[in-house]
Enzyme design. Structure first.
Site, PDB file in Angstrom:
ATOM      1  N   ASP A 108       0.870  -1.174   0.000  1.00 19.33           N
ATOM      2  CA  ASP A 108       0.000   0.000   0.000  1.00 19.33           C
ATOM      3  C   ASP A 108       0.913   1.233   0.000  1.00 19.33           C
ATOM      4  O   ASP A 108       1.425   1.617  -1.041  1.00 19.33           O
ATOM      5  CB  ASP A 108      -0.869  -0.126   1.266  1.00 19.33           C
ATOM      6  CG  ASP A 108      -2.030   0.842   1.322  1.00 19.33           C
ATOM      7  OD1 ASP A 108      -1.772   2.036   1.542  1.00 19.33           O
ATOM      8  OD2 ASP A 108      -3.182   0.416   1.155  1.00 19.33           O
ATOM      9  N   ARG A 170     -10.117 -13.767   5.678  1.00 18.50           N
ATOM     10  CA  ARG A 170      -8.902 -14.299   5.037  1.00 18.50           C
ATOM     11  C   ARG A 170      -9.175 -15.578   4.253  1.00 18.50           C
ATOM     12  O   ARG A 170      -8.448 -15.934   3.338  1.00 18.50           O
ATOM     13  CB  ARG A 170      -7.833 -14.614   6.087  1.00 18.50           C
ATOM     14  CG  ARG A 170      -7.277 -13.414   6.828  1.00 18.50           C
ATOM     15  CD  ARG A 170      -6.021 -13.832   7.583  1.00 18.50           C
ATOM     16  NE  ARG A 170      -5.622 -12.906   8.618  1.00 18.50           N
ATOM     17  CZ  ARG A 170      -4.880 -11.829   8.439  1.00 18.50           C
ATOM     18  NH1 ARG A 170      -4.460 -11.522   7.216  1.00 18.50           N
ATOM     19  NH2 ARG A 170      -4.548 -11.049   9.443  1.00 18.50           N
TER      20      ARG A 170
HETATM   21  P1  IMP Z   1       1.799  -0.420   3.829  1.00 20.17           P
HETATM   22  O1  IMP Z   1       2.842  -0.345   4.899  1.00 20.17           O
HETATM   23  O2  IMP Z   1       0.954   0.836   3.773  1.00 20.17           O
HETATM   24  O3  IMP Z   1       2.357  -0.763   2.471  1.00 20.17           O
HETATM   25  O4  IMP Z   1       0.760  -1.517   4.275  1.00 20.17           O
HETATM   26  C1  IMP Z   1       0.935  -2.839   4.006  1.00 20.17           C
HETATM   27  C2  IMP Z   1       0.103  -3.714   4.925  1.00 20.17           C
HETATM   28  O5  IMP Z   1      -1.168  -3.120   5.238  1.00 20.17           O
HETATM   29  C3  IMP Z   1      -0.204  -5.015   4.235  1.00 20.17           C
HETATM   30  O6  IMP Z   1       0.776  -5.978   4.556  1.00 20.17           O
HETATM   31  C4  IMP Z   1      -1.571  -5.371   4.763  1.00 20.17           C
HETATM   32  O7  IMP Z   1      -1.446  -6.140   5.927  1.00 20.17           O
HETATM   33  C5  IMP Z   1      -2.201  -4.057   5.091  1.00 20.17           C
HETATM   34  N1  IMP Z   1      -3.129  -3.604   4.022  1.00 20.17           N
HETATM   35  C6  IMP Z   1      -2.919  -2.614   3.128  1.00 20.17           C
HETATM   36  N2  IMP Z   1      -3.966  -2.447   2.311  1.00 20.17           N
HETATM   37  C7  IMP Z   1      -4.885  -3.371   2.699  1.00 20.17           C
HETATM   38  C8  IMP Z   1      -6.218  -3.714   2.218  1.00 20.17           C
HETATM   39  O8  IMP Z   1      -6.774  -3.138   1.257  1.00 20.17           O
HETATM   40  N3  IMP Z   1      -6.841  -4.728   2.878  1.00 20.17           N
HETATM   41  C9  IMP Z   1      -6.285  -5.402   3.920  1.00 20.17           C
HETATM   42  N4  IMP Z   1      -5.049  -5.117   4.392  1.00 20.17           N
HETATM   43  C10 IMP Z   1      -4.358  -4.113   3.786  1.00 20.17           C
END
Ligand code: IMP
Ligand code: MG
Length: 180
Positions: A108, A170
């Site tokens: 993300d 999940r």
């Molecule tokens: P980041 O650090 O913002 O890249 O977030 C990554 C983590 O956030 C992932 O490993 C997921 O566990 C969680 N995440 C991000 N987007 C989603 C989503 O749309 N649904 C569920 N979990 C998400």
């Protein structure tokens, strides 16, 4: 038959990516990895919990010699100004001199992965590449390379195929997005 609209806890989600589409994207990725890593004996580091289902399906499609290990990221209060960062737990074997492929369900903002890459790089691997099933390009704030991307998606909140909403959903074979 999958339902088009489902309820998870208190929220509604609609069907977004079918298991068939997921499988096709993993097949493509596996073929690329099989080509790129022939003779290299990489270790796949799977980030729990979210990536367990993707990792299982990807791993079955690999024809190269390879190992797999499962790790987790745990939140703790760091001393940096950013406050909360996540640290790696469960990596018991040495990755020095090895080719590493990090397996994630979704990237993300990229903040989680950036911390992880820093930690892994301090353990002297030969190289590290990332394989993520899903990627939100519009949310991505970092500049590290992501070599293997299954499917790019908009900034929607999604569940299913390993991804959760408060621990649930999940188990769904397909991916659903939040109905706004
Ligand atoms: P980041 O650090 O913002 O890249 O977030 C990554 C983590 O956030 C992932 O490993 C997921 O566990 C969680 N995440 C991000 N987007 C989603 C989503 O749309 N649904 C569920 N979990 C998400
Ligand atoms: Mg995750």
């Amino acid at each position: 038959m999958n339902q088009d609209i489902i309820k998870v806890i208190d929220k509604e989600f609609s069907i977004f990516i079918t298991n068939k589409e997921i499988d096709a994207s993993i097949e493509k990725m596996a073929q690329q990895i099989n080509q790129d890593y022939k003779g290299k004996k990489p270790i796949f580091l799977v980030i729990l919990n979210g990536a367990f289902m993707f990792a299982a399906d990807l791993f079955k499609k690999l024809t190269i010699d390879c190992e797999i290990s499962f790790v987790k990221l745990s939140s703790y209060h760091g001393t940096t100004t950013t406050g909360r960062v996540k640290s790696l737990i469960g990596l018991n074997e040495s990755i020095a001199g090895r080719h590493i492929i990090v397996v994630e369900d979704i990237i993300d903002s990229g903040i989680t992965m950036e911390h992880l890459l820093e930690e892994l790089n301090s353990k002297y691997p030969t190289d590290i590449r990332i394989a993520t099933l899903l990627f939100k390009p519009k949310a991505f704030q970092k500049d590290f390379a992501i070599e293997y991307i299954g499917i790019e998606i908009p900034n929607d909140f999604i569940v299913g195929y390993g991804l959760d909403y408060d621990g649930f959903a999940r188990n769904l074979p397909d991916i659903y997005k939040l109905v706004k």
